[in-house]
Design an enzyme around this catalytic site. Structure first.
Site, PDB file in Angstrom:
ATOM      1  N   ASP A 193      -1.487   1.497  -4.111  1.00 18.74           N
ATOM      2  CA  ASP A 193      -2.239   0.113  -3.987  1.00 18.74           C
ATOM      3  C   ASP A 193      -3.551   0.422  -4.742  1.00 18.74           C
ATOM      4  O   ASP A 193      -4.453   0.023  -4.839  1.00 18.74           O
ATOM      5  CB  ASP A 193      -2.584  -0.933  -3.743  1.00 18.74           C
ATOM      6  CG  ASP A 193      -2.960  -1.441  -2.481  1.00 18.74           C
ATOM      7  OD1 ASP A 193      -3.378   0.330  -2.130  1.00 18.74           O
ATOM      8  OD2 ASP A 193      -3.795  -1.912  -1.953  1.00 18.74           O
ATOM      9  N   SER A 196       1.142  -1.169  -0.086  1.00 17.02           N
ATOM     10  CA  SER A 196       0.035   0.221  -0.432  1.00 17.02           C
ATOM     11  C   SER A 196       1.544   1.400   0.286  1.00 17.02           C
ATOM     12  O   SER A 196       1.897   1.088  -0.625  1.00 17.02           O
ATOM     13  CB  SER A 196      -1.152   0.064   1.162  1.00 17.02           C
ATOM     14  OG  SER A 196      -1.801   0.593   1.352  1.00 17.02           O
ATOM     15  N   ASP A 250      -6.123   1.938  -2.956  1.00 16.05           N
ATOM     16  CA  ASP A 250      -7.143   2.096  -2.476  1.00 16.05           C
ATOM     17  C   ASP A 250      -7.928   2.771  -1.588  1.00 16.05           C
ATOM     18  O   ASP A 250      -8.309   2.917  -1.172  1.00 16.05           O
ATOM     19  CB  ASP A 250      -6.624   0.191  -1.225  1.00 16.05           C
ATOM     20  CG  ASP A 250      -5.867   0.965  -0.917  1.00 16.05           C
ATOM     21  OD1 ASP A 250      -5.525   1.544  -0.467  1.00 16.05           O
ATOM     22  OD2 ASP A 250      -5.787   0.217   0.203  1.00 16.05           O
TER      23      ASP A 250
END
Length: 448
Positions: free
Chosen positions: A242, A100, A244
């Site tokens: 990533d 992440s 998200d």
């Protein structure tokens, strides 16, 4: 590494803590725990742009193949795309290789179940027990029973085409500035927005394996703020490694965080009568301004513990459709099962386009109150003792009375360190600083 799974999968420095040997074991044990007995089993796997992505993807893939499970390799792709494609391709589970927003030397492994949800704690514990106890799994298939690796070159295209179905307008006439963080969304985001008619200005779209999140992305919003101002853009978007989560910037260069985006999108969904139960799910760290803004719209905000997994749990349990965190993890449960930066960007831009207003006009519906966070060092065994201490509770009550209903005191024991986090929220920054530091010092003197 001790306990393997944290709140968001397994993380560590690649090839030191998170080794290919461990990844191989995770493939074998993951196949045994999640897929045993399934016919024609297959898993879906994707990664971000870190240099160690190939190393760990190859290793965990080998683990699954050795158990007779086929692996559909999506290549470099955002985390939420893996969740979506696990469902769409009817995978038995999905795997993401990403750390992440962490620096490039770190990596992580995260599992989704067949519906695209993060695994429940008890399943993670099962996997962990097998690995930490070195329990041997006998199943070693041979011949035609060995799994096959299938490369799905059109994976990003499938995800982008799906995202287009979540909005009802095009973006002609809008100028969008983007910081892609040299991460997983570096191709999908500009391509998708161009296809929707927007003019696109991009930076940090040249990943080299080591520059992911390096002075860029959602933890460095100043990059896209500058880009918006220099190019007179309508909206700025900043993604993490990533993708998200998302932090946005309005046309004046002001940050639009997760709370503001939920207020804007939540109001839009409510006006269309598709905000289920007129409710947004946020965490205890969300700004009180979100509560007040949604109250004006006739909506309520339900609060959970910090962490997008707790937000998602509450949404599933009660059937809510929108939830998220101030940090930009926003979940539109009608469309995906996890925080999705690109989906959030589309929903936000579509709201701007349909409203005929600027993003700064829309974000004006919510006033963010100043928040001050101070750590108080305490003994581990005393992290909950503040609730029993009359002097500390008296001080908290006095501060709350001083705020007169416009503000709050939040005390959060750290889950990992000998700390209690003191958060004050109210109207006057300077006053909050004094009160927060005073309360933290009192807690340290009594419980440290």
């Amino acid at each position: 590494m001790g306990k393997l799974f944290g709140t968001d999968g397994i993380r560590g420095i690649a090839n030191e803590e998170l080794t290919p040997e461990l990844a191989y074991q995770l493939g074998r044990v993951g196949a045994y725990v999640l897929i045993k007995g399934a016919k024609d089993a297959k898993v879906v796997i994707g990664r971000d742009t870190r240099i160690s992505g190939d190393l760990l993807t190859s290793a965990i893939t080998s683990g699954f193949l050795s158990m007779g499970v086929d692996v559909i390799d999506l290549g470099v792709i955002p985390t939420p795309a893996v969740a979506y494609l696990t469902r769409e391709l009817q995978g038995n589970c999905g795997i993401v290789i990403s750390a992440s927003h962490n620096p490039a030397e770190y990596n992580g492994i995260k599992f989704f179940n067949h519906q695209g949800y993060k695994l429940p704690d008890e399943i993670e514990e099962q996997i962990e027990t097998y690995i930490l106890n070195n329990e041997e799994i006998e199943n070693r298939v041979t011949g035609a029973a060995v799994g096959k690796r299938i490369e799905l070159k059109e994976a990003t295209r499938l995800y982008m085409d799906y995202l287009k179905t979540t909005i009802e307008c095009r973006f002609e006439g809008l100028k969008i500035a983007m910081d892609l963080g040299n991460g997983a969304v570096y191709e999908a985001a500009p391509q998708l927005l161009k296809e929707l008619g927007a003019e696109v200005i991009i930076v940090n779209d040249q990943p080299d394996g080591m520059n992911i999140n390096e002075g860029c992305g959602s933890t460095h919003p100043e990059v896209v703020q500058r880009l918006v101002k220099e190019n007179k853009a309508d909206v700025g978007l900043s993604f993490d490694g990533d993708a998200d989560r998302l932090i946005a910037v309005d046309n004046t260069g002001a940050i639009v965080d997760g709370d503001s985006m939920m207020a804007i999108c939540g109001t839009n969904l409510n006006e269309k009568h598709i905000l289920n139960k007129n409710t947004i799910v946020a965490t205890v760290m969300s700004n009180i301004g979100l509560d007040l803004a949604m109250k004006e719209q006739g909506c309520q905000v339900v609060k959970t513990k910090v962490g997008d997994r707790y937000v998602l749990e509450e949404m599933i349990k009660e059937g809510y459709t929108l939830g998220g965190e101030q940090s930009g993890h926003i979940i539109f449960l009608k469309y995906n099962t996890t925080g999705d930066g690109l989906l959030t960007a589309l929903q936000l831009i579509a709201t701007v386009k349909e409203s005929g207003k600027t993003l700064s006009e829309l974000s004006g519906m919510m006033t963010s109150y100043p928040q001050v966070l101070v750590n108080a060092k305490v003994k581990n065994e005393n992290k909950l003792a503040y609730m029993e201490d009359e002097v500390i509770m008296g001080e908290i009550k006095m501060i709350e009375e001083k705020m007169n209903g416009v503000g709050r005191v939040l005390i959060r024991p750290s889950g990992t360190e000998p700390l209690v986090r003191v958060m004050l929220e109210g109207q006057e920054q300077a006053e909050l600083e004094v009160l927060a530091h005073g309360l933290a010092q009192l807690i340290e003197s009594k419980l440290g």
